[in-house]
Design an enzyme around this catalytic site. Structure first.
Site, PDB file in Angstrom:
ATOM      1  N   GLU A 141      18.679  33.170  34.735  1.00  0.00           N
ATOM      2  CA  GLU A 141      19.405  33.648  33.562  1.00  0.00           C
ATOM      3  C   GLU A 141      19.836  32.495  32.659  1.00  0.00           C
ATOM      4  O   GLU A 141      19.773  32.600  31.433  1.00  0.00           O
ATOM      5  CB  GLU A 141      20.624  34.472  33.988  1.00  0.00           C
ATOM      6  CG  GLU A 141      20.283  35.824  34.603  1.00  0.00           C
ATOM      7  CD  GLU A 141      19.597  36.763  33.627  1.00  0.00           C
ATOM      8  OE1 GLU A 141      19.711  36.551  32.401  1.00  0.00           O
ATOM      9  OE2 GLU A 141      18.936  37.711  34.074  1.00  0.00           O
TER      10      GLU A 141
ATOM     11  N   TYR B 217      27.649  37.610  29.445  1.00  0.00           N
ATOM     12  CA  TYR B 217      26.305  38.156  29.679  1.00  0.00           C
ATOM     13  C   TYR B 217      25.768  37.722  31.037  1.00  0.00           C
ATOM     14  O   TYR B 217      25.279  38.539  31.827  1.00  0.00           O
ATOM     15  CB  TYR B 217      25.326  37.724  28.578  1.00  0.00           C
ATOM     16  CG  TYR B 217      23.902  38.011  29.007  1.00  0.00           C
ATOM     17  CD1 TYR B 217      23.392  39.301  28.950  1.00  0.00           C
ATOM     18  CD2 TYR B 217      23.105  37.009  29.560  1.00  0.00           C
ATOM     19  CE1 TYR B 217      22.118  39.586  29.410  1.00  0.00           C
ATOM     20  CE2 TYR B 217      21.834  37.271  30.021  1.00  0.00           C
ATOM     21  CZ  TYR B 217      21.338  38.563  29.944  1.00  0.00           C
ATOM     22  OH  TYR B 217      20.083  38.839  30.421  1.00  0.00           O
TER      23      TYR B 217
ATOM     24  N   ASP C 125      21.735  42.105  25.987  1.00  0.00           N
ATOM     25  CA  ASP C 125      21.165  40.952  25.301  1.00  0.00           C
ATOM     26  C   ASP C 125      20.598  41.414  23.958  1.00  0.00           C
ATOM     27  O   ASP C 125      20.783  42.565  23.552  1.00  0.00           O
ATOM     28  CB  ASP C 125      20.099  40.271  26.168  1.00  0.00           C
ATOM     29  CG  ASP C 125      18.820  41.092  26.309  1.00  0.00           C
ATOM     30  OD1 ASP C 125      18.808  42.279  25.911  1.00  0.00           O
ATOM     31  OD2 ASP C 125      17.817  40.548  26.823  1.00  0.00           O
TER      32      ASP C 125
ATOM     33  N   CYS D 273       9.744  47.726  21.986  1.00  0.00           N
ATOM     34  CA  CYS D 273      10.608  47.870  20.808  1.00  0.00           C
ATOM     35  C   CYS D 273      11.013  46.486  20.318  1.00  0.00           C
ATOM     36  O   CYS D 273      12.190  46.128  20.295  1.00  0.00           O
ATOM     37  CB  CYS D 273      11.829  48.720  21.163  1.00  0.00           C
ATOM     38  SG  CYS D 273      12.772  49.299  19.735  1.00  0.00           S
TER      39      CYS D 273
ATOM     40  N   CYS E 166       5.772  52.091  18.716  1.00  0.00           N
ATOM     41  CA  CYS E 166       6.336  53.410  19.006  1.00  0.00           C
ATOM     42  C   CYS E 166       5.360  54.320  19.755  1.00  0.00           C
ATOM     43  O   CYS E 166       5.786  55.208  20.501  1.00  0.00           O
ATOM     44  CB  CYS E 166       6.795  54.084  17.714  1.00  0.00           C
ATOM     45  SG  CYS E 166       8.115  53.183  16.865  1.00  0.00           S
TER      46      CYS E 166
ATOM     47  N   CYS F 198       6.039  53.881  23.368  1.00  0.00           N
ATOM     48  CA  CYS F 198       7.422  53.997  23.817  1.00  0.00           C
ATOM     49  C   CYS F 198       7.592  55.228  24.713  1.00  0.00           C
ATOM     50  O   CYS F 198       7.147  56.325  24.357  1.00  0.00           O
ATOM     51  CB  CYS F 198       8.351  54.102  22.621  1.00  0.00           C
ATOM     52  SG  CYS F 198      10.099  54.241  23.087  1.00  0.00           S
TER      53      CYS F 198
ATOM     54  N   CYS G 289      13.940  59.272  19.387  1.00  0.00           N
ATOM     55  CA  CYS G 289      14.515  58.023  18.878  1.00  0.00           C
ATOM     56  C   CYS G 289      15.081  58.312  17.506  1.00  0.00           C
ATOM     57  O   CYS G 289      14.378  58.801  16.607  1.00  0.00           O
ATOM     58  CB  CYS G 289      13.430  56.952  18.808  1.00  0.00           C
ATOM     59  SG  CYS G 289      13.931  55.437  17.925  1.00  0.00           S
TER      60      CYS G 289
END
Length: 307
Positions: free
Chosen positions: A37, A120, A138, A193, A200, A203, A208
């Site tokens: 991370e 985070y 994030d 995305c 799309c 997706c 959406c």
């Protein structure tokens, strides 16, 4: 998208399409996820993965890193950029070895007491290692929520309270499913995305708000592309490269030649490395990575540093 609407589709998509990232594999510890991370902050996965695997082999537990010098850690950091992150990991390793018996805590509040661990990172470790039901937000997650929930092309300025509440509202009550949901939201923003071009057609979400609204364009001012060539960051990197390659402290002349056309900028970059604690200047005027100077002196201004 709202809580419960699209959850199953997103979880199913993630289980079948998640990238095989090394820190997602079975047996990865909290310490190793913490390392990933920190490395992934402002750095692409493709650059992080090989370095992370080297670090896991070399420093599988915090005490192993704590036993190494700051200079060794900085040298192993290589070209990941923003090397102060390496120093924070080293400091964190020392605290974990001394105060936590080499185990990264599972509690967010305890994680936040560790050097260099912010909101985070603490939530990411608690979620992805220990399965905690905590929102992990994030840039990718913020964009998915902005589009799928709010019908906006981008998320606008961050708001910790708002962003955490938005994601919290989408998490299933079951802890295991909530942890997977957090990873799935992040993955969706990273590969489908995206900021540059939302795919799309691929997706998995059944609805959406952004698509329903006709994909209105962003109203935000275009972001300035951050150049690298000619910046102080580039100069700092060149100076660090010299010290990483050296087996002992080096003379100032070895550093001067890497950026000779603008001495003022070079001096400024060198001074900032001293102030940040990334390098040391010895009493006899030599320079070395942090922890590797025989007789380091306090950081000096460019007007007083040995030429």
């Amino acid at each position: 998208m709202s809580k419960g609407n699209g959850t199953e589709e997103l979880l199913e998509w993630y289980r079948g399409n998640a990238r095989d990232l090394p820190w997602r594999r079975p047996g990865v510890t909290g310490w190793q996820i913490l390392m990933s991370e920190v490395m992934l902050q402002q750095t692409p996965v493709s650059r992080v993965a090989p370095i992370w695997e080297q670090w896991v082999a070399r420093w599988p537990v915090p005490s192993a890193m704590a036993a190494s010098s700051q200079g060794e850690v900085l040298r192993a950091w290589g070209k990941l950029g923003y090397p102060r992150r390496a120093l924070r990991l080293h400091e964190c390793a020392r605290v974990l070895a001394a105060e936590f018996d080499d185990v990264v805590p599972a509690d967010v509040d305890a994680l936040l007491t560790l050097p260099g661990v912010g909101a985070y990172t603490a939530r990411a470790v608690a979620c992805f290692c220990y399965g905690a039901r905590v929102p992990v937000v994030d840039t990718n997650v913020r964009r998915v929520v902005a589009r799928a929930v709010h019908g906006l092309a981008d998320a606008g300025n961050p708001s910790t309270t708002r962003d955490l509440a938005d994601v919290e509202a989408l998490l299933p009550t079951d802890m295991a499913r909530a942890a997977t949901m957090s990873a799935a939201l992040m993955e969706l923003g990273a590969v489908i995305c995206t900021a540059r071009a939302a795919d799309c057609a691929r997706c998995p979400l059944p609805d959406c708000a952004w698509v329903d609204a006709g994909k209105p364009p962003s109203t935000a001012a275009p972001k300035k592309v951050q150049k690298f060539e000619g910046t102080d960051r580039q100069v700092r990197g060149k100076l660090l490269d010299v010290l990483r390659a050296a087996s002992a402290a080096v003379e100032r002349a070895r550093l001067d030649i890497v950026w000779s056309h603008d001495p003022a900028q070079r001096d400024r970059a060198l001074d900032s490395l001293l102030v940040d604690g990334l390098i040391e200047q010895t009493e006899d005027g030599l320079f070395a990575l942090a922890g590797e100077g025989a007789q380091p002196s306090p950081p000096r201004n460019s007007s007083t540093a040995t030429r």
